[in-house]
Every structure is written in structure tokens, then in C-alpha cells.
Design a protein around this motif. Structure first.
Motif, PDB file in Angstrom:
ATOM      1  N   ARG A   8       0.813  -1.213   0.000  1.00  0.00           N
ATOM      2  CA  ARG A   8       0.000   0.000   0.000  1.00  0.00           C
ATOM      3  C   ARG A   8       0.854   1.272   0.000  1.00  0.00           C
ATOM      4  N   ASP A   9       2.026   1.245   0.614  1.00  0.00           N
ATOM      5  CA  ASP A   9       2.862   2.452   0.601  1.00  0.00           C
ATOM      6  C   ASP A   9       3.412   2.727  -0.789  1.00  0.00           C
ATOM      7  N   LEU A  10       3.887   1.649  -1.405  1.00  0.00           N
ATOM      8  CA  LEU A  10       4.366   1.795  -2.787  1.00  0.00           C
ATOM      9  C   LEU A  10       3.238   2.258  -3.700  1.00  0.00           C
ATOM     10  N   ALA A  11       2.057   1.699  -3.454  1.00  0.00           N
ATOM     11  CA  ALA A  11       0.907   2.058  -4.278  1.00  0.00           C
ATOM     12  C   ALA A  11       0.571   3.537  -4.097  1.00  0.00           C
ATOM     13  N   ALA A  12       0.601   4.008  -2.847  1.00  0.00           N
ATOM     14  CA  ALA A  12       0.299   5.424  -2.600  1.00  0.00           C
ATOM     15  C   ALA A  12       1.313   6.320  -3.311  1.00  0.00           C
ATOM     16  N   ASP A  13       2.586   5.946  -3.251  1.00  0.00           N
ATOM     17  CA  ASP A  13       3.625   6.726  -3.950  1.00  0.00           C
ATOM     18  C   ASP A  13       3.381   6.729  -5.455  1.00  0.00           C
ATOM     19  N   ALA A  14       3.061   5.549  -5.963  1.00  0.00           N
ATOM     20  CA  ALA A  14       2.846   5.431  -7.416  1.00  0.00           C
ATOM     21  C   ALA A  14       1.651   6.267  -7.847  1.00  0.00           C
ATOM     22  N   VAL A  15       0.609   6.262  -7.033  1.00  0.00           N
ATOM     23  CA  VAL A  15      -0.602   7.014  -7.396  1.00  0.00           C
ATOM     24  C   VAL A  15      -0.337   8.515  -7.323  1.00  0.00           C
ATOM     25  N   GLN A  16       0.357   8.942  -6.267  1.00  0.00           N
ATOM     26  CA  GLN A  16       0.670  10.375  -6.161  1.00  0.00           C
ATOM     27  C   GLN A  16       1.527  10.827  -7.349  1.00  0.00           C
ATOM     28  N   ASP A  17       2.494  10.016  -7.654  1.00  0.00           N
ATOM     29  CA  ASP A  17       3.376  10.306  -8.787  1.00  0.00           C
ATOM     30  C   ASP A  17       2.580  10.341 -10.099  1.00  0.00           C
ATOM     31  N   SER A  18       1.630   9.434 -10.217  1.00  0.00           N
ATOM     32  CA  SER A  18       0.810   9.370 -11.432  1.00  0.00           C
ATOM     33  C   SER A  18      -0.036  10.632 -11.580  1.00  0.00           C
ATOM     34  N   ARG A  38     -13.471 -11.024  -8.302  1.00  0.00           N
ATOM     35  CA  ARG A  38     -14.365  -9.865  -8.348  1.00  0.00           C
ATOM     36  C   ARG A  38     -14.900  -9.515  -6.963  1.00  0.00           C
ATOM     37  N   ALA A  39     -14.884 -10.495  -6.059  1.00  0.00           N
ATOM     38  CA  ALA A  39     -15.423 -10.255  -4.719  1.00  0.00           C
ATOM     39  C   ALA A  39     -14.375  -9.687  -3.755  1.00  0.00           C
ATOM     40  N   LEU A  40     -13.175  -9.466  -4.235  1.00  0.00           N
ATOM     41  CA  LEU A  40     -12.149  -8.895  -3.340  1.00  0.00           C
ATOM     42  C   LEU A  40     -12.593  -7.517  -2.853  1.00  0.00           C
ATOM     43  N   PRO A  41     -12.316  -7.208  -1.597  1.00  0.00           N
ATOM     44  CA  PRO A  41     -12.780  -5.924  -1.070  1.00  0.00           C
ATOM     45  C   PRO A  41     -11.992  -4.741  -1.624  1.00  0.00           C
ATOM     46  N   THR A  42     -12.639  -3.585  -1.575  1.00  0.00           N
ATOM     47  CA  THR A  42     -11.975  -2.357  -1.996  1.00  0.00           C
ATOM     48  C   THR A  42     -10.971  -1.932  -0.927  1.00  0.00           C
ATOM     49  N   LEU A  43      -9.794  -1.557  -1.365  1.00  0.00           N
ATOM     50  CA  LEU A  43      -8.776  -1.085  -0.420  1.00  0.00           C
ATOM     51  C   LEU A  43      -8.909   0.430  -0.278  1.00  0.00           C
ATOM     52  N   GLN A  44      -8.880   0.893   0.946  1.00  0.00           N
ATOM     53  CA  GLN A  44      -9.043   2.331   1.177  1.00  0.00           C
ATOM     54  C   GLN A  44      -7.686   3.002   1.346  1.00  0.00           C
ATOM     55  N   PRO A  45      -7.414   4.030   0.565  1.00  0.00           N
ATOM     56  CA  PRO A  45      -6.155   4.757   0.780  1.00  0.00           C
ATOM     57  C   PRO A  45      -6.209   5.528   2.094  1.00  0.00           C
ATOM     58  N   ARG A  46      -5.055   5.723   2.683  1.00  0.00           N
ATOM     59  CA  ARG A  46      -5.038   6.399   3.988  1.00  0.00           C
ATOM     60  C   ARG A  46      -5.026   7.910   3.849  1.00  0.00           C
ATOM     61  N   ARG A  47      -4.896   8.409   2.631  1.00  0.00           N
ATOM     62  CA  ARG A  47      -4.871   9.864   2.444  1.00  0.00           C
ATOM     63  C   ARG A  47      -5.417  10.209   1.078  1.00  0.00           C
ATOM     64  N   SER A  48      -5.712  11.498   0.926  1.00  0.00           N
ATOM     65  CA  SER A  48      -6.175  11.968  -0.378  1.00  0.00           C
ATOM     66  C   SER A  48      -4.956  12.243  -1.264  1.00  0.00           C
ATOM     67  N   PHE A  49      -5.171  12.107  -2.565  1.00  0.00           N
ATOM     68  CA  PHE A  49      -4.069  12.364  -3.493  1.00  0.00           C
ATOM     69  C   PHE A  49      -4.236  13.698  -4.217  1.00  0.00           C
ATOM     70  N   ALA A  50      -5.151  14.537  -3.706  1.00  0.00           N
ATOM     71  CA  ALA A  50      -5.342  15.856  -4.319  1.00  0.00           C
ATOM     72  C   ALA A  50      -4.018  16.626  -4.283  1.00  0.00           C
TER      73      ALA A  50
END
Lengths: 214, 227
Positions: free
Chosen positions: A62-72, B79-91
Motif C-alpha cells: 500500500r505504501d508503494l501504491a500510494a507513492d505510485a498514485v501520487q506520482d501518477s 471480483r469479490a475482493l474488497p476495496t482497499l481504502q487509501p489512507r490519504r487523499s491524493f489531491a
């Protein structure tokens, strides 16, 4: 469905009507191309859950994913002027998957440990329903972890197609646009990915639905 | 056959058995094609002709029927795997955008500076190679000097008084720091190239310096932004 999975919503964002429709999206894209960061942030709000889930399922961290998404998103902001396509979602997902590939190349060594970190912190972090006892919840969580392990055992190109098509519910056409592959290639990769995952699950035993038990 | 193999190499028998088990369970290329059709059907993308072909095969192949059913279950599980919630916004914040811009700029300036430095090295090296002995070094000066005093060759013929004319095609420049005169023969074939190289080298050196200064200033702005 099997093993208490029926109550889990399969990614609301992917099937969300607001996401599918491009209502107002063209205006937001135009405003972003004119340099309006608030308009871009509305696009970010709309797609961040999708982007994060794609990245997290591909990277298994999840940390790598967050970095990748922010970078994206930063990259999307920088290059929004070059966006001429019809599907912003596919364009954004292409950026996300490319960033994920970059990180996969760099982070191979870390991955094995990171998978466990992500799985233990994310999967089935919810509470059991009244109809579901703690034991069933634990089984459901373990099943989700196992499936994620199976996904991560796939080659990156097959993994990406599986995540986009099966988890996010993208069409073949959108997946092709997001990965830069032809529709025939998408079909073939998806079939191979499902088949490999089927074989992986076959090898797992106890937790799996009876169909998979020997 | 199996008995012999057990005697000679027991692990080989195990390998063969594993392989046989694999092939019993997993489809070959012919059957794999039907798995692909199954996969398309699960997505509702199989056309009528493909559907008929698949049904005809499944009617006579129990293994493929089972595999197709498992494929459907696999798809449903994924398809039934749960959605993962990010811990912060990417705005994006203006700070993040500016930081990224400055970072990219610093990176570009670095790459350009490296390119300019590489070009400078190439220009200087080629200048040294093509100019022959360096004329502005003491050694080069001495060589040029010896050419001045050496017996003439070719066009330097004695005049009517029997004296040999001094070589006129030499310009004596002010003495270098090492004390040797800087000589530049006018008939030196690569003189123009050397001059051009010096000009280009100076320009590249200045560009390199400018780019590095720009990079330093950019990084300083970046640090201030972070503070």
C-alpha cells in the motif's frame, strides 16, 4: 457466492454511474488544461480510489501504491495538455500502470515482505456481520489474502489485465487503452491469468470452495 | 521401464510422475483454446460461432467442463475482493506541484549540463587529435622552432647569392608562460578547425557553467520551498 464473500461489494467505484459517465468531465479536463488545479483535484477525487486499488493490487504494497498514485497524478497534471483521448480514465490508468511497472522493476527485493504487510493491514479489516461469526470472518480474510497472493504470483502484464478487467470491471476496450495492448492481447492475457490463478487456487486446499478441493 | 528408472535414478521417476500428474490435470494447447473461449463467455464477449464451437467441445470433454466451471469460480472470487481504502487523499497542493516542477527542472538542467560537459570533452579531444602537436605548449613551440631553423624542404630554394631564405610562413606570437614562443604556421592544415574548436569549447564550457548555476539556483529554491 462462497465463503461469506457475497456481502463484499465488488469495487463500487468501478461500477459507479458517476464514474462511468463523463458528465462534467470534459469541462474539468478543459479547465485543467487551462491550468486550474482545483478542477484537476476534482478529477483526482473522482479517480483516486480506482487508481489506488489498481496500484495496490498490482504492487501488493500500500505504501508503494500510494507513492505510485501520487506520482501518477502529478505526471497527469504535467501532461494533461497532451491528453487528446476520449477516455480520461483509460489515459490515467495507463499512467498508473506504467508507474507500477517502474516500481516493480525497482522493488523486486522488497516485494515478498511487503505483500504480507499489505495483506495483514488491508484485507478484510472490517468487522463480522451478525450472520458471520469470527471464525468465518477469519476464513474470509484468509481467502482474500490467498487470492491476492495468487494475483501477485502472475507475471506483471497478466496481473495488470486481471486487475483492470476482473477487479475494476473495465471492458476489454478500456483495458486495451489502459495497457497499450490490442484487444486480442487483452483477451489472451486475461484468459492465461485466470487459468494460472485457477491453478494457484487449486494448490491451496482447505480454505477454498469445495470445487477447488482435491 | 519404471523399475529400471527407480533403480538408476529414483528422483527422475518422481519428476516423471509429477509431470504426468500435471498433464493429466492441465490442458494442452488444443484444450487451452477452449479455456480462452470460456473466459470470453464469462465476460459475455463470445460470439455465436465461438459459443457453438465451445459447447460442442464441452459436450464431449469432461475435463474442460470442470476447468470452465473453475474458471468461473476464480473470476467470481477475484471480483469479490474488497476495496482497499487509501489512507490519504491524493489531491495536489500548489506546494506539491511547484516542488515537482522545480525537481523536474533541476533534473533537466543536470542532464543538460552532463550533455554539455560530454560535448566539451569530445570537442577538446578532437581538437587535440586533429591539431597534431600542440602549438601552444613548450614542446609544440620547440618543434615549430626547430622547423624554423631546419633546412628548407620543397619550395625553399637558395637565391642567386646562394643564401637560403628564412621560412616566412611563420608567425611569432608572444612568449608563453613557460617561456617558449607560441608559433602558428600559416600553412598548418587544421588551424581553422582548431580555432573553431576553441570557440565551440569555450561556448560549451560557458553553457555547462550556466546550467550548473541554474541547477544550483533551482535546488536552492527547492530547499527554500521545503523550509
Amino acid at each position: 457466492m462462497v465463503g461469506g464473500l457475497e456481502r463484499t461489494e465488488p469495487l463500487e467505484l468501478a461500477s459507479d454511474a458517476a464514474l462511468e459517465s463523463s458528465e462534467g468531465e470534459a469541462e474539468l479536463i478543459n479547465a485543467t488544461q487551462a491550468g486550474d488545479i482545483r478542477a484537476f483535484n476534482q478529477l483526482v477525487e473522482r479517480y483516486q480510489l480506482l487508481a489506488f486499488n489498481v496500484a495496490a493490487r498490482i504492487l501488493g504494497d500500500r505504501d508503494l501504491a500510494a507513492d505510485a498514485v501520487q506520482d501518477s497524478f502529478l505526471s497527469a497534471w504535467e501532461h494533461i495538455g497532451s491528453f487528446r483521448g476520449t477516455s480520461f480514465r483509460a489515459w490515467l490508468l495507463r499512467i498508473v500502470t506504467n508507474r507500477c511497472y517502474d516500481r516493480l522493476r525497482r522493488q523486486k527485493v522488497r516485494q515478498a515482505q511487503s505483500i504480507e504487510d499489505m495483506l495483514s493491514s488491508d484485507e478484510g479489516a472490517d468487522l463480522p456481520t451478525p450472520a458471520e461469526g469470527p471464525e468465518q470472518l477469519a476464513l474470509r480474510q484468509e481467502l482474500a489474502r490467498m487470492i491476492q497472493r495468487g494475483i501477485l504470483s502472475l507475471p506483471p502484464d497478466q496481473r495488470t489485465v486481471l486487475v483492470l478487467c476482473d477487479i475494476q470491471g473495465l471492458s476489454y476496450e478500456e483495458t486495451a487503452a489502459a495497457t497499450g495492448a490490442s484487444i486480442g492481447t487483452v483477451k489472451s492475457r486475461l484468459s492465461r491469468a485466470r487459468n494460472k490463478l485457477r491453478q494457484f487456487l487449486r494448490g491451496q486446499g482447505e480454505l477454498l470452495p469445495s470445487r477447488y478441493r482435491q | 521401464m519404471t523399475q529400471k528408472a527407480v533403480i538408476l535414478r529414483p528422483e527422475a521417476v518422481w519428476e516423471v510422475e509429477v509431470e504426468m500428474a500435471f498433464w493429466k490435470r492441465e490442458p494442452d494447447a488444443h484444450h487451452a483454446r477452449y479455456l480462452e473461449l470460456c473466459s470470453e463467455r464469462l465476460d459475455g464477449r463470445l460470439d455465436a460461432a465461438g459459443g457453438e464451437e465451445l459447447d460442442a467441445h464441452l459436450a464431449g470433454c469432461a475435463a474442460c467442463r470442470e476447468r470452465c466451471a473453475e474458471l468461473g469460480t476464480t473470476r467470481a472470487l477475484v471480483r469479490a475482493l474488497p476495496t482497499l481504502q487509501p489512507r490519504r487523499s491524493f489531491a495536489l497542493s500548489p506546494y506539491a506541484v511547484e516542488r515537482r516542477r522545480l525537481g523536474s527542472l533541476a533534473g533537466r538542467l543536470s542532464r543538460l549540463a552532463v550533455g554539455a560537459a560530454a560535448a566539451l570533452v569530445v570537442v577538446v579531444s578532437s581538437s587535440v587529435v586533429f591539431s597534431g602537436p600542440a602549438l601552444d605548449t613548450p614542446a609544440g613551440g620547440r618543434q615549430a622552432e626547430s622547423r624554423q631553423t631546419a633546412p628548407p624542404s620543397g619550395g625553399d630554394v637558395p637565391n642567386a647569392e646562394g643564401q637560403v631564405a628564412p621560412p616566412v610562413a611563420v608567425v611569432v606570437a608572444p612568449a608563453s608562460e613557460a617561456g617558449a614562443p607560441l608559433l602558428r604556421p600559416l600553412n598548418q592544415p587544421f588551424t581553422g578547425f582548431v580555432e573553431a574548436s576553441r570557440g565551440l569549447g569555450a561556448a560549451l564550457g560557458a553553457a555547462c557553467l550556466g546550467l550548473l548555476t541554474g541547477r544550483w539556483l533551482t535546488l536552492r529554491r527547492l530547499r527554500r520551498l521545503d523550509d
